[in-house]
Design an enzyme around this catalytic site. Structure first.
Site, short mmCIF file in Angstrom:
data_model
loop_
_atom_site.label_atom_id
_atom_site.label_comp_id
_atom_site.label_asym_id
_atom_site.label_seq_id
_atom_site.Cartn_x
_atom_site.Cartn_y
_atom_site.Cartn_z
N ARG A 51 11.00 -6.55 9.10
CA ARG A 51 10.26 -7.33 10.12
C ARG A 51 11.08 -8.51 10.64
NH1 ARG A 51 3.94 -7.39 8.01
NH2 ARG A 51 3.31 -5.57 9.24
N LYS A 217 -7.36 7.38 2.85
CA LYS A 217 -8.74 7.40 3.32
C LYS A 217 -8.94 8.00 4.70
CE LYS A 217 -10.19 3.24 0.87
NZ LYS A 217 -10.42 1.81 1.17
N GLY A 386 3.62 1.18 8.08
CA GLY A 386 3.08 1.22 6.72
C GLY A 386 3.86 2.12 5.78
N GLY A 409 -2.06 -2.20 10.08
CA GLY A 409 -3.37 -2.21 10.73
C GLY A 409 -3.27 -2.28 12.25
C1 3PG Z 1 0.25 -7.08 8.16
O1 3PG Z 1 1.10 -7.22 7.28
O2 3PG Z 1 -0.47 -6.08 8.25
C2 3PG Z 1 0.14 -8.15 9.21
O3 3PG Z 1 1.10 -9.12 9.04
C3 3PG Z 1 -1.25 -8.73 9.24
O4 3PG Z 1 -1.57 -9.31 8.00
P1 3PG Z 1 -3.09 -9.39 7.58
O5 3PG Z 1 -3.58 -7.99 7.34
O6 3PG Z 1 -3.14 -10.25 6.35
O7 3PG Z 1 -3.85 -10.01 8.74
MG MG Z 2 -2.74 -5.79 6.71
#
Ligand code: 3PG
Ligand code: MG
Length: 429
Positions: A51, A217, A386, A409
């Protein structure tokens, strides 16, 4: 107009960092430096710098344009308290190494000291602010806090795609403050790339368009599945979510991880796929184990299970005492064949518990197939962030695909077709 993957109207028309004049200006750049970090011998060590690396093009551009750069980010979920283990200081050091330049660090993100430091910056200087989530006002998107952040912002740039699904002060509120003053807010180059690959590229993908979905999930992915059923020729399912689908088809899944309350949703997706004549493939064989309770407890206080006696189960049903942990070899082979014919590939979620080498083969076979299709057939492969990114990197194939998202997310919400607040708040072109 093409069905399905139309970028939310907000995103096409946003200013980018290429469009704006930043010379001699204080440019407040929100980045997603929420990196994995661990304590080793009393020192915090960043275990994956992706990142950080992915923001370097934006930073280089801003340096070349003579901007004064103020970086803001969050790390972890400190819930409005100063949590030393979640300080961004180690990130400032890492960034300095990577960009081969001094990076100043401020131990706060608002206040007079921060303002003085920011005002003393020269063109090309970089200042990283402390974790914005040390203030509860950040996640509350408090307008007064957003105004305080904005005191060092002549221009706002959002390059934090991974946090763009959050309507927080540093991702959303601040852009509104800047706009109210007549200032500009623009997408960074990483943000632009993410929106291009997860959005535009999938709007009218070259076919066959093959979607591979895995992970634990159904509930995490069902909205994405629903959206992709309007676009894809084939959907391949793996991971624990496959067992909820198997349950929906009336098979026995033993002790496999399932969401019994999502069986109806899974059934509806299977029905929709059938009606639309979309090939929707579920594993026909699995690697299964016998889970055996140990005396140890995990972080959540549940007993740690030993996964014993791994074997291939070629039956459609899984025995009561067994748990599925990976797709089996014939499923992996079949998925790889389908992937080899794809022109566009979207992959999100592993096929099994790939962190354990005994159950990694399904995920790695898919990873190799995606890399091969990209390198040998010129397929466009987009990895939705992810765990699938982790798996590709673990297989040493991270540079053999077209695009890997830095979002978790955020990429899922964007693929669902939701408007991302961090994008919506940016200035229109
Ligand atoms: C992540 O790592 O998914 C983002 O930086 C957002 O973090 P968060 O889910 O704690 O809002
Ligand atoms: Mg997250």
């Amino acid at each position: 107009m093409a069905l399905g993957y139309v970028l939310p109207p907000c995103c096409m028309a946003k200013l980018t960092v290429n469009d704006i004049d930043v010379r001699n200006k204080r440019v407040f750049v929100r980045v997603d430096y929420n990196v994995p970090i661990e304590e080793k011998d009393g020192k915090m060590v960043i275990t994956d710098v992706t990142r950080i690396k992915e923001t370097l093009p934006t930073l280089d551009l801003l340096i070349n344009k003579g901007a004064k750069i103020i970086l803001a980010a969050h790390l972890g979920r400190p819930k409005g308290k100063r949590e030393p283990s979640m300080s961004l200081r180690p990130v400032a050091e890492k960034l300095a190494d990577m960009i081969v330049r001094h990076v100043a660090f401020a131990d706060d993100c608002i206040g007079e000291k921060v303002e003085n430091t920011a005002n003393a910056l020269k063109p090309g200087d970089i200042l990283l602010l402390e974790n914005v989530r040390f203030y509860a006002e950040e996640e509350a998107n408090d307008p007064v806090f957003a105004e305080k952040l904005a005191r060092v912002a002549d221009v706002y740039v959002n390059d934090a795609f991974g946090a763009a699904h959050r309507a927080h002060a540093s991702t959303e509120g601040i852009a509104r403050v800047v706009a109210k003053r007549g200032g500009q807010s623009a997408a960074g180059l990483l943000m632009e790339r993410e929106l291009k690959f997860l959005g535009e590229e999938l709007e009218s993908p070259a076919g066959p368009f093959v979607v591979i979905l895995g992970g634990a999930k159904v509930s995490d992915k069902i909205n994405v599945i629903d959206r992709l059923l309007e676009k894809a020729e084939t959907i391949l399912i793996g991971g624990a979510m496959a067992y909820t689908f198997k349950l929906a088809q009336g098979f026995k899944v033993g002790k496999s991880l399932v969401e019994p309350d999502k069986v109806e949703v899974a059934r509806a997706a299977l029905e929709k796929a059938k009606q639309r004549r979309i090939e929707f493939l579920l594993p026909t064989d699995n690697i299964v184990v016998t889970p055996v309770k140990t005396d140890k407890l995990d972080k959540k206080g549940r007993p740690v299970m030993n996964l014993e006696n791994p074997r291939t189960n070629a039956e459609p049903n899984i025995a009561d005492s067994e748990e599925g942990v990976d797709i089996g070899p014939s499923t992996a082979k079949r998925y790889a064949e389908v992937i080899s014919k794809a022109k566009t590939i979207l992959w999100n979620g592993p096929m099994g518990i790939f962190e354990d080498p005994r159950f990694a083969e399904g995920t790695f076979t898919v990873a190799r197939a995606v890399a091969n299709a990209t390198q040998k057939n010129g397929a466009t492969s987009i990895i939705g962030g992810g765990d699938s990114v982790k798996a590709l990197n673990k297989a040493g194939l991270g540079d053999k695909v077209t695009f890997m998202s830095t979002g978790g997310g955020a990429s899922l919400e964007f693929l669902e077709g939701k408007e991302l607040p961090g994008v919506a708040a940016l200035s229109n072109r």
